[in-house]
Scaffold this active site. Structure first.
Site, PDB file in Angstrom:
ATOM      1  N   GLN A 203      78.513  41.089   5.415  1.00 16.13           N
ATOM      2  CA  GLN A 203      77.369  40.951   4.590  1.00 16.13           C
ATOM      3  C   GLN A 203      77.518  39.689   3.616  1.00 16.13           C
ATOM      4  O   GLN A 203      78.147  39.961   2.694  1.00 16.13           O
ATOM      5  CB  GLN A 203      77.338  42.241   3.529  1.00 16.13           C
ATOM      6  CG  GLN A 203      77.300  43.619   4.342  1.00 16.13           C
ATOM      7  CD  GLN A 203      76.143  43.713   5.240  1.00 16.13           C
ATOM      8  OE1 GLN A 203      75.106  44.097   4.619  1.00 16.13           O
ATOM      9  NE2 GLN A 203      76.299  43.960   6.558  1.00 16.13           N
ATOM     10  N   GLY A 244      68.587  48.855  -0.281  1.00 13.27           N
ATOM     11  CA  GLY A 244      69.423  48.498   0.434  1.00 13.27           C
ATOM     12  C   GLY A 244      69.219  47.002   1.010  1.00 13.27           C
ATOM     13  O   GLY A 244      68.672  46.027   0.108  1.00 13.27           O
ATOM     14  N   HIS A 245      70.269  46.629   1.780  1.00 17.62           N
ATOM     15  CA  HIS A 245      70.400  45.023   2.179  1.00 17.62           C
ATOM     16  C   HIS A 245      69.048  44.365   2.658  1.00 17.62           C
ATOM     17  O   HIS A 245      68.255  45.155   3.369  1.00 17.62           O
ATOM     18  CB  HIS A 245      71.485  44.678   2.902  1.00 17.62           C
ATOM     19  CG  HIS A 245      71.468  45.374   4.322  1.00 17.62           C
ATOM     20  ND1 HIS A 245      72.533  45.311   5.029  1.00 17.62           N
ATOM     21  CD2 HIS A 245      70.452  46.114   4.693  1.00 17.62           C
ATOM     22  CE1 HIS A 245      72.412  45.944   6.213  1.00 17.62           C
ATOM     23  NE2 HIS A 245      70.973  46.322   6.252  1.00 17.62           N
ATOM     24  N   ASN A 246      68.641  43.132   2.064  1.00 23.63           N
ATOM     25  CA  ASN A 246      67.603  42.485   2.504  1.00 23.63           C
ATOM     26  C   ASN A 246      66.182  42.968   2.023  1.00 23.63           C
ATOM     27  O   ASN A 246      65.093  42.422   2.781  1.00 23.63           O
ATOM     28  CB  ASN A 246      67.430  42.057   4.056  1.00 23.63           C
ATOM     29  CG  ASN A 246      68.799  41.273   4.519  1.00 23.63           C
ATOM     30  OD1 ASN A 246      69.898  41.699   4.863  1.00 23.63           O
ATOM     31  ND2 ASN A 246      68.312  40.005   4.359  1.00 23.63           N
ATOM     32  N   SER A 264      65.966  45.748   4.692  1.00 24.07           N
ATOM     33  CA  SER A 264      64.954  44.944   5.271  1.00 24.07           C
ATOM     34  C   SER A 264      63.378  45.401   4.998  1.00 24.07           C
ATOM     35  O   SER A 264      62.647  44.857   5.732  1.00 24.07           O
ATOM     36  CB  SER A 264      65.316  44.613   6.693  1.00 24.07           C
ATOM     37  OG  SER A 264      66.270  44.081   6.929  1.00 24.07           O
TER      38      SER A 264
END
Length: 350
Positions: A203, A244-246, A264
């Site tokens: 990450q 969450g990520h992105n 995302s």
């Protein structure tokens, strides 16, 4: 403090002969004493207005005369905003932090501290970090290497901001939140012997909190797998939220307690996610969309709608779907009744 003075501050109107009423505190309608000022902004609590012991109540322009038996009604455009102006007059102000670095704080090499910065006990600021003017870094806060903060950022105790993350001006992060922890990313591979190998996907991105963002307690915002997880300007996030990520949000979004937004997903400007909403990954939620509490979002949502249910659908459709089980129950009872009558008729004919 005289009621007339308060009314002047909030731009309220009231019977002039009541201007000398003395106000000594503020309280909710149910808890108010005869010297308190209260307010009514939610009609859900209108029933408490008649019985409140408050000396005066801030109400909307539309509130009928005589709605309170004892309290003076002060009519204002917005009781919420008016009450917010009055509360500081009767409650202690926020704790002031005198600029300086506490002796127990750990400041890494190459750190740049702006003017008027406060760094509290046992706080840690990693190498190469840039902290803007007027920032407050409270006790036990951890700021990672090469983070960049704008002006007047306030991090409450136990906040953790991981390496290279960026925070804009006037951002507030409350106790225990983690900005820039690793996102949930793994690959699996089935090996010849039948076992499964799980490998972590690095990450390597960051988190960016834009200007005027506020983050509640114990919320986590994951760093991007690559690129940026971005929280847009003026967005407000409650306690116990997982981003969450992105994920990227537009400006002026509201995300309430226990919401989870998977990786995302993009939220447009002005999106509102109420409590315990779950949002799947790689989705787009349009500008101004509102998702009601405990809904599950499994597909893209167009702008401007109000959505509810699991899976979330437009509210009117959701209401129809909710009525189907009751309708089926009624129809089943009706079919059972008609079947009994038919059997009785057959018995008579035979």
């Amino acid at each position: 403090m005289k009621l007339s003075e308060i009314a002047k501050i909030v731009g309220g109107t009231f019977p002039e002969e009541k201007g000398d009423v003395e106000i000594r505190g503020v309280a909710a309608l149910r808890d108010a004493d005869p010297s308190d000022l209260s307010f009514l902004s939610n009609h859900k609590y209108a029933g408490q207005l008649a019985d409140t012991k408050a000396a005066a109540v801030l109400v909307g322009e539309e509130c009928p005369d005589g709605a309170a038996h004892n309290a003076v009604l002060v009519r204002v455009e917005s009781p919420d905003r008016a009450f917010a102006k009055v509360v500081p007059l009767f409650t202690p102000g926020p704790v002031e932090h005198i600029p300086g670095v506490h002796p127990t704080a750990v400041i890494g090499s190459g750190v740049r501290l702006g003017k008027g910065v406060y760094v509290g006990p046992l706080a840690v600021i990693g190498d190469g970090a840039v902290i803007g003017d007027g920032c407050v870094i409270e006790a036990h806060v951890s700021v990672g290497e090469f983070c960049i903060f704008g002006r007047n950022v306030h991090l409450y105790p136990m906040v953790s901001v991981r390496e290279r993350c960026r925070i804009g001006d006037r951002v507030t992060v409350h106790n225990g939140s983690v900005i820039g922890g690793d996102g949930f990313g793994y690959t699996t591979e089935k090996l010849p012997d039948g076992s499964v190998r799980v490998e972590k996907i690095p990450q390597l991105g960051i988190v960016e909190l834009c200007d005027d963002v506020e983050i509640g307690c114990n919320t986590t915002i994951d760093r991007a797998r690559f690129g940026v997880t971005r929280i847009g300007p003026h967005t407000k996030i409650d306690n116990l939220v997982q981003i969450g990520h992105n994920v990227q949000t537009g400006a002026y979004c509201g995300i309430v307690s226990q919401v989870g937004v998977s990786g995302s997903t993009h939220l447009g400007s002005g999106v509102m996610l109420w409590g315990q909403v779950g949002v799947a990954g790689h989705l787009n939620i349009g500008d101004g969309a509102e998702v009601l509490a405990r809904s599950g979002v499994s597909k893209d949502l167009p702008p401007g709608g109000i959505y509810f249910g699991a899976p979330a659908v437009e509210r009117r459709e959701a209401m129809k779907l909710m009525h189907i089980p009751r309708l089926v129950e009624k129809l089943s009872a009706e079919v059972a009744r008609l079947t009994r009558e038919l059997e009785e008729l057959r018995g008579k004919i035979q």
